[in-house]
Design a protein around this motif. Structure first.
Motif, short mmCIF file in Angstrom:
data_model
loop_
_atom_site.label_atom_id
_atom_site.label_comp_id
_atom_site.label_asym_id
_atom_site.label_seq_id
_atom_site.Cartn_x
_atom_site.Cartn_y
_atom_site.Cartn_z
N ASN A 1 -8.44 42.18 46.74
CA ASN A 1 -9.56 42.79 45.99
C ASN A 1 -10.05 41.71 44.83
OD1 ASN A 1 -7.28 42.95 44.26
ND2 ASN A 1 -7.45 45.13 43.81
N SER A 2 -9.60 40.51 44.94
CA SER A 2 -9.78 39.70 43.82
C SER A 2 -11.22 39.30 43.68
CB SER A 2 -9.12 38.40 44.28
OG SER A 2 -9.64 37.75 45.33
N VAL A 3 -12.10 39.54 44.73
CA VAL A 3 -13.65 39.37 44.34
C VAL A 3 -14.28 40.40 43.37
CG1 VAL A 3 -13.99 38.10 46.57
CG2 VAL A 3 -14.46 40.60 46.50
N LEU A 4 -13.49 41.74 43.31
CA LEU A 4 -14.17 42.73 42.47
C LEU A 4 -13.53 42.56 41.01
CD1 LEU A 4 -13.61 45.62 44.83
CD2 LEU A 4 -15.55 44.43 44.56
N LEU A 5 -12.11 41.95 41.03
CA LEU A 5 -11.78 42.21 39.56
C LEU A 5 -12.73 41.62 38.41
CD1 LEU A 5 -8.05 41.11 40.59
CD2 LEU A 5 -9.04 43.37 40.59
N GLY A 6 -12.38 42.45 37.36
CA GLY A 6 -13.11 42.04 36.02
C GLY A 6 -14.09 43.03 35.80
N SER A 7 -15.22 42.89 35.18
CA SER A 7 -16.08 44.01 34.60
C SER A 7 -17.46 43.30 35.10
CB SER A 7 -16.02 44.07 33.02
OG SER A 7 -14.84 44.69 32.62
N TRP A 8 -18.43 44.28 35.56
CA TRP A 8 -19.76 44.12 35.96
C TRP A 8 -20.63 45.37 35.55
CZ3 TRP A 8 -19.98 40.39 39.81
CH2 TRP A 8 -18.78 39.78 40.46
N GLY A 9 -21.89 44.89 35.02
CA GLY A 9 -22.62 45.83 34.54
C GLY A 9 -23.99 45.59 34.79
N GLU A 10 -24.92 46.67 34.48
CA GLU A 10 -26.18 46.75 34.72
C GLU A 10 -27.03 47.67 33.70
OE1 GLU A 10 -29.25 48.05 38.30
OE2 GLU A 10 -27.29 48.69 38.62
N ASP A 11 -28.02 47.16 33.19
CA ASP A 11 -28.82 47.80 32.57
C ASP A 11 -29.67 49.01 33.27
OD1 ASP A 11 -30.79 49.13 30.65
OD2 ASP A 11 -31.28 47.16 29.77
N MET A 12 -29.43 50.20 33.31
CA MET A 12 -30.35 51.12 33.86
C MET A 12 -31.42 51.71 33.26
SD MET A 12 -28.25 51.63 36.58
CE MET A 12 -28.62 52.82 37.69
N GLY A 13 -31.98 50.92 32.12
CA GLY A 13 -33.09 51.45 31.51
C GLY A 13 -32.86 52.97 30.83
N GLY A 14 -33.75 53.20 30.12
CA GLY A 14 -33.68 54.46 29.36
C GLY A 14 -32.51 54.51 28.33
N GLY A 15 -32.13 53.46 28.07
CA GLY A 15 -30.93 53.36 27.08
C GLY A 15 -29.84 53.29 27.73
N GLU A 16 -29.47 53.31 28.92
CA GLU A 16 -28.07 53.56 29.41
C GLU A 16 -27.76 51.98 30.13
OE1 GLU A 16 -27.24 57.88 30.66
OE2 GLU A 16 -28.02 56.56 32.34
N PHE A 17 -26.53 51.53 29.89
CA PHE A 17 -25.81 50.37 30.54
C PHE A 17 -24.71 50.88 31.15
CE2 PHE A 17 -22.98 46.77 30.62
CZ PHE A 17 -24.00 45.65 31.04
N PHE A 18 -24.51 50.57 32.56
CA PHE A 18 -23.44 51.01 33.45
C PHE A 18 -22.61 49.60 33.46
CE2 PHE A 18 -25.93 54.80 34.16
CZ PHE A 18 -25.11 55.54 35.11
N GLU A 19 -21.17 49.96 33.28
CA GLU A 19 -20.23 48.86 33.50
C GLU A 19 -18.95 49.34 34.15
OE1 GLU A 19 -18.65 45.45 30.63
OE2 GLU A 19 -17.66 47.12 30.33
N PHE A 20 -18.82 48.74 35.38
CA PHE A 20 -17.48 49.10 36.16
C PHE A 20 -16.37 47.95 36.01
CE2 PHE A 20 -20.89 51.27 38.57
CZ PHE A 20 -20.13 51.98 39.27
N THR A 21 -15.24 48.35 35.64
CA THR A 21 -14.20 47.45 35.62
C THR A 21 -13.19 47.66 36.53
OG1 THR A 21 -14.53 47.28 33.12
CG2 THR A 21 -12.45 46.43 33.95
N PHE A 22 -12.72 46.76 37.35
CA PHE A 22 -11.95 46.62 38.26
C PHE A 22 -10.56 46.11 38.19
CE2 PHE A 22 -16.06 47.18 40.47
CZ PHE A 22 -15.74 48.39 41.42
#
Length: 131
Positions: A32-53
Motif C-alpha cells: 500500500n506504499s503508493v497510497l501512504l501519506g495525505s492527499w487533498g482536493e479543494d472541492m469548491g464551496g469552501g470545502e477541502f477534502f484530505e485523505f490520510t492513509f
C-alpha cells in the motif's frame, strides 16, 4: 546431472510461487506504499477534502470547512495493488464499503468510485507518510 538440475529448478520455482502466495496479506494489502501519506482536493464551496492513509491499513478523511471547522471520518482500508482497487470502510457509515479504481502518477491520486455511491476524487499529495 541434468535430472538434478531440472529437479532443483522445479523446487526453486515452487518455492518462489509459494513464497509469493504467503507474502501477500489475506486482506490483499500486499503493497500500500503508493497510497501512504495525505492527499487533498479543494472541492469548491469552501470545502477541502484530505485523505490520510497509514501503513496499518487505517486512515482518516478530513473535511475542512471555510469557517475553520474540521470533520474527521476515520476508516479502515484494503488495497489490491495488482488490480489498483481500493476499498474503504468508514467508521461512521461502514455499509456499504466504498470501492475505488485507483490511478497514481506524479503526486496525483485519482479515485474513481465503482461501488458505494461516493464522490470521485483527484487528490494531490499534501504530506508524506510519517515513518
Amino acid at each position: 546431472e541434468i535430472a538434478q538440475c531440472l529437479v532443483g529448478s522445479e523446487m526453486c520455482i515452487r518455492d518462489r510461487s509459494c513464497s509469493d502466495d504467503n507474502d501477500s496479506d489475506s486482506n490483499n494489502n500486499g503493497d500500500n506504499s503508493v497510497l501512504l501519506g495525505s492527499w487533498g482536493e479543494d472541492m469548491g464551496g469552501g470545502e477541502f477534502f484530505e485523505f490520510t492513509f497509514y501503513s496499518d491499513n487505517t486512515g482518516v478523511m478530513n473535511v475542512y470547512k471555510k469557517n475553520g471547522g474540521k470533520d474527521p471520518d476515520p476508516f479502515a482500508y484494503t488495497f489490491d495493488k495488482d488490480n489498483m482497487r481500493l476499498t474503504i470502510i468508514f467508521d461512521s457509515d461502514p455499509e456499504p464499503p466504498v470501492v475505488y479504481n485507483v490511478k497514481v502518477s506524479k503526486g496525483v491520486l485519482k479515485l474513481n468510485c465503482v461501488s458505494g455511491d461516493f464522490d470521485n476524487f483527484t487528490l494531490y499529495k499534501t504530506k508524506d507518510a510519517k515513518i
